[in-house]
Motif scaffolding. Sequence first.
Motif, PDB file in Angstrom:
ATOM      1  N   LEU A  41       1.883   1.668   7.286  1.00 19.45           N
ATOM      2  CA  LEU A  41       1.413   2.817   6.521  1.00 19.45           C
ATOM      3  C   LEU A  41       0.938   2.372   5.147  1.00 19.45           C
ATOM      4  O   LEU A  41       1.496   1.458   4.548  1.00 19.45           O
ATOM      5  CB  LEU A  41       2.537   3.841   6.351  1.00 19.45           C
ATOM      6  CG  LEU A  41       3.109   4.468   7.621  1.00 19.45           C
ATOM      7  CD1 LEU A  41       4.133   5.538   7.249  1.00 19.45           C
ATOM      8  CD2 LEU A  41       2.028   5.057   8.488  1.00 19.45           C
ATOM      9  N   SER A  42      -0.074   3.041   4.641  1.00 17.19           N
ATOM     10  CA  SER A  42      -0.582   2.736   3.307  1.00 17.19           C
ATOM     11  C   SER A  42       0.385   3.286   2.258  1.00 17.19           C
ATOM     12  O   SER A  42       1.224   4.147   2.552  1.00 17.19           O
ATOM     13  CB  SER A  42      -1.962   3.368   3.119  1.00 17.19           C
ATOM     14  OG  SER A  42      -1.836   4.779   3.114  1.00 17.19           O
ATOM     15  N   LEU A  43       0.244   2.813   1.032  1.00 17.77           N
ATOM     16  CA  LEU A  43       1.091   3.291  -0.055  1.00 17.77           C
ATOM     17  C   LEU A  43       0.964   4.805  -0.247  1.00 17.77           C
ATOM     18  O   LEU A  43       1.993   5.496  -0.348  1.00 17.77           O
ATOM     19  CB  LEU A  43       0.780   2.534  -1.356  1.00 17.77           C
ATOM     20  CG  LEU A  43       1.625   2.944  -2.558  1.00 17.77           C
ATOM     21  CD1 LEU A  43       3.106   2.697  -2.298  1.00 17.77           C
ATOM     22  CD2 LEU A  43       1.167   2.198  -3.794  1.00 17.77           C
ATOM     23  N   PRO A  44      -0.251   5.367  -0.271  1.00 18.52           N
ATOM     24  CA  PRO A  44      -0.341   6.825  -0.410  1.00 18.52           C
ATOM     25  C   PRO A  44       0.369   7.584   0.722  1.00 18.52           C
ATOM     26  O   PRO A  44       0.976   8.625   0.493  1.00 18.52           O
ATOM     27  CB  PRO A  44      -1.840   7.107  -0.401  1.00 18.52           C
ATOM     28  CG  PRO A  44      -2.466   5.834  -0.858  1.00 18.52           C
ATOM     29  CD  PRO A  44      -1.581   4.739  -0.326  1.00 18.52           C
ATOM     30  N   THR A  45       0.304   7.053   1.933  1.00 20.41           N
ATOM     31  CA  THR A  45       0.976   7.708   3.060  1.00 20.41           C
ATOM     32  C   THR A  45       2.484   7.657   2.881  1.00 20.41           C
ATOM     33  O   THR A  45       3.195   8.628   3.149  1.00 20.41           O
ATOM     34  CB  THR A  45       0.550   7.068   4.394  1.00 20.41           C
ATOM     35  OG1 THR A  45      -0.876   7.147   4.497  1.00 20.41           O
ATOM     36  CG2 THR A  45       1.187   7.765   5.569  1.00 20.41           C
ATOM     37  N   TRP A  46       3.002   6.517   2.412  1.00 24.23           N
ATOM     38  CA  TRP A  46       4.433   6.410   2.131  1.00 24.23           C
ATOM     39  C   TRP A  46       4.845   7.388   1.032  1.00 24.23           C
ATOM     40  O   TRP A  46       5.906   8.011   1.115  1.00 24.23           O
ATOM     41  CB  TRP A  46       4.819   4.984   1.727  1.00 24.23           C
ATOM     42  CG  TRP A  46       5.155   4.123   2.896  1.00 24.23           C
ATOM     43  CD1 TRP A  46       4.477   3.035   3.341  1.00 24.23           C
ATOM     44  CD2 TRP A  46       6.256   4.285   3.800  1.00 24.23           C
ATOM     45  NE1 TRP A  46       5.081   2.520   4.458  1.00 24.23           N
ATOM     46  CE2 TRP A  46       6.183   3.270   4.761  1.00 24.23           C
ATOM     47  CE3 TRP A  46       7.294   5.204   3.888  1.00 24.23           C
ATOM     48  CZ2 TRP A  46       7.112   3.140   5.791  1.00 24.23           C
ATOM     49  CZ3 TRP A  46       8.219   5.080   4.925  1.00 24.23           C
ATOM     50  CH2 TRP A  46       8.115   4.051   5.857  1.00 24.23           C
ATOM     51  N   VAL A  47       4.007   7.538   0.023  1.00 24.93           N
ATOM     52  CA  VAL A  47       4.317   8.480  -1.063  1.00 24.93           C
ATOM     53  C   VAL A  47       4.446   9.891  -0.500  1.00 24.93           C
ATOM     54  O   VAL A  47       5.379  10.632  -0.843  1.00 24.93           O
ATOM     55  CB  VAL A  47       3.248   8.410  -2.179  1.00 24.93           C
ATOM     56  CG1 VAL A  47       3.393   9.560  -3.160  1.00 24.93           C
ATOM     57  CG2 VAL A  47       3.333   7.074  -2.904  1.00 24.93           C
ATOM     58  N   ILE A  48       3.532  10.269   0.383  1.00 32.04           N
ATOM     59  CA  ILE A  48       3.594  11.596   0.998  1.00 32.04           C
ATOM     60  C   ILE A  48       4.866  11.750   1.826  1.00 32.04           C
ATOM     61  O   ILE A  48       5.560  12.766   1.737  1.00 32.04           O
ATOM     62  CB  ILE A  48       2.347  11.858   1.883  1.00 32.04           C
ATOM     63  CG1 ILE A  48       1.081  11.887   1.040  1.00 32.04           C
ATOM     64  CG2 ILE A  48       2.511  13.124   2.711  1.00 32.04           C
ATOM     65  CD1 ILE A  48       1.026  12.980   0.003  1.00 32.04           C
ATOM     66  N   HIS A  49       5.184  10.746   2.636  1.00 30.00           N
ATOM     67  CA  HIS A  49       6.382  10.812   3.483  1.00 30.00           C
ATOM     68  C   HIS A  49       7.645  10.966   2.635  1.00 30.00           C
ATOM     69  O   HIS A  49       8.479  11.843   2.886  1.00 30.00           O
ATOM     70  CB  HIS A  49       6.504   9.547   4.348  1.00 30.00           C
ATOM     71  CG  HIS A  49       5.707   9.590   5.606  1.00 30.00           C
ATOM     72  ND1 HIS A  49       4.335   9.704   5.624  1.00 30.00           N
ATOM     73  CD2 HIS A  49       6.078   9.508   6.902  1.00 30.00           C
ATOM     74  CE1 HIS A  49       3.906   9.694   6.871  1.00 30.00           C
ATOM     75  NE2 HIS A  49       4.947   9.580   7.671  1.00 30.00           N
ATOM     76  N   VAL A  50       7.801  10.103   1.663  1.00 28.34           N
ATOM     77  CA  VAL A  50       9.025  10.108   0.853  1.00 28.34           C
ATOM     78  C   VAL A  50       9.095  11.368  -0.015  1.00 28.34           C
ATOM     79  O   VAL A  50      10.152  11.993  -0.127  1.00 28.34           O
ATOM     80  CB  VAL A  50       9.123   8.822   0.004  1.00 28.34           C
ATOM     81  CG1 VAL A  50      10.280   8.889  -0.970  1.00 28.34           C
ATOM     82  CG2 VAL A  50       9.274   7.602   0.925  1.00 28.34           C
ATOM     83  N   SER A  51       7.968  11.768  -0.599  1.00 29.28           N
ATOM     84  CA  SER A  51       7.997  12.974  -1.426  1.00 29.28           C
ATOM     85  C   SER A  51       8.307  14.207  -0.585  1.00 29.28           C
ATOM     86  O   SER A  51       8.972  15.135  -1.057  1.00 29.28           O
ATOM     87  CB  SER A  51       6.687  13.150  -2.202  1.00 29.28           C
ATOM     88  OG  SER A  51       5.614  13.398  -1.330  1.00 29.28           O
ATOM     89  N   SER A  52       7.891  14.228   0.667  1.00 34.68           N
ATOM     90  CA  SER A  52       8.227  15.351   1.552  1.00 34.68           C
ATOM     91  C   SER A  52       9.726  15.421   1.793  1.00 34.68           C
ATOM     92  O   SER A  52      10.311  16.512   1.802  1.00 34.68           O
ATOM     93  CB  SER A  52       7.492  15.221   2.884  1.00 34.68           C
ATOM     94  OG  SER A  52       6.102  15.346   2.697  1.00 34.68           O
ATOM     95  N   LEU A  53      10.355  14.266   1.987  1.00 32.76           N
ATOM     96  CA  LEU A  53      11.812  14.250   2.162  1.00 32.76           C
ATOM     97  C   LEU A  53      12.513  14.744   0.898  1.00 32.76           C
ATOM     98  O   LEU A  53      13.482  15.510   0.972  1.00 32.76           O
ATOM     99  CB  LEU A  53      12.297  12.844   2.517  1.00 32.76           C
ATOM    100  CG  LEU A  53      11.904  12.321   3.894  1.00 32.76           C
ATOM    101  CD1 LEU A  53      12.322  10.868   4.054  1.00 32.76           C
ATOM    102  CD2 LEU A  53      12.509  13.179   4.989  1.00 32.76           C
ATOM    103  N   ILE A  54      12.024  14.329  -0.254  1.00 29.71           N
ATOM    104  CA  ILE A  54      12.621  14.756  -1.522  1.00 29.71           C
ATOM    105  C   ILE A  54      12.403  16.253  -1.728  1.00 29.71           C
ATOM    106  O   ILE A  54      13.332  16.978  -2.117  1.00 29.71           O
ATOM    107  CB  ILE A  54      12.051  13.927  -2.693  1.00 29.71           C
ATOM    108  CG1 ILE A  54      12.507  12.466  -2.565  1.00 29.71           C
ATOM    109  CG2 ILE A  54      12.475  14.511  -4.035  1.00 29.71           C
ATOM    110  CD1 ILE A  54      11.778  11.504  -3.489  1.00 29.71           C
ATOM    111  N   GLU A  55      11.198  16.731  -1.455  1.00 31.96           N
ATOM    112  CA  GLU A  55      10.906  18.160  -1.591  1.00 31.96           C
ATOM    113  C   GLU A  55      11.812  18.990  -0.696  1.00 31.96           C
ATOM    114  O   GLU A  55      12.264  20.068  -1.091  1.00 31.96           O
ATOM    115  CB  GLU A  55       9.447  18.440  -1.232  1.00 31.96           C
ATOM    116  CG  GLU A  55       8.450  17.936  -2.237  1.00 31.96           C
ATOM    117  CD  GLU A  55       7.016  17.972  -1.721  1.00 31.96           C
ATOM    118  OE1 GLU A  55       6.790  18.424  -0.567  1.00 31.96           O
ATOM    119  OE2 GLU A  55       6.119  17.553  -2.457  1.00 31.96           O
TER     120      GLU A  55
END
Length: 161
Positions: A41-55
């Motif tokens: 996964l690209s860095l932006p995709t990881w950011v989306i994944h992790v931020s979704s878990l945090i949200e």
Amino acid sequence: GGAEAAEAAAAAGEAGLSSGLSSSASSFLLLLRHSEPTNALSLPTWVIHVSSLIEWLVAMGLIWEYADATGNKKYKGLTWAMIPGHASGIAACTFHLFYNSPMLSSVVAAQAGLTVFGNVTLAVAAYGIAKEGGAVITMPWEDKTEENKQEVEQVGGVADA
């Protein structure tokens, strides 16, 4: 291949050390040169994944606080109902962390099961909140109004007399 990457990394490390860089800076450069597989996964995709878990966790916390503030325990039930959905997201990230390895197909199955279970628990919790709030919840086939009887008959259903 792997041997070429190792040689390149060693050369970068030697170049870094010989040019006066510290060993930690050299190690950092080696980390930057790490080649990812094509399915990473690209860095932006990881950011989306992790931020979704945090949200999701933040939403759970806010709903729990709302339950405390209003005294409506049904909202605490909603928070509990959100746990399988969060676990599903963690399972998805775990699968991606290991580059979608076929060896982890059981994680994908668990993620799918957690998603279905989580959707059911959220529906049950939402139903409880709606009923507690005084909502009149009927299914189309339960509604006995004349208009609905005609609609059911038009689509080929059976209406009670």
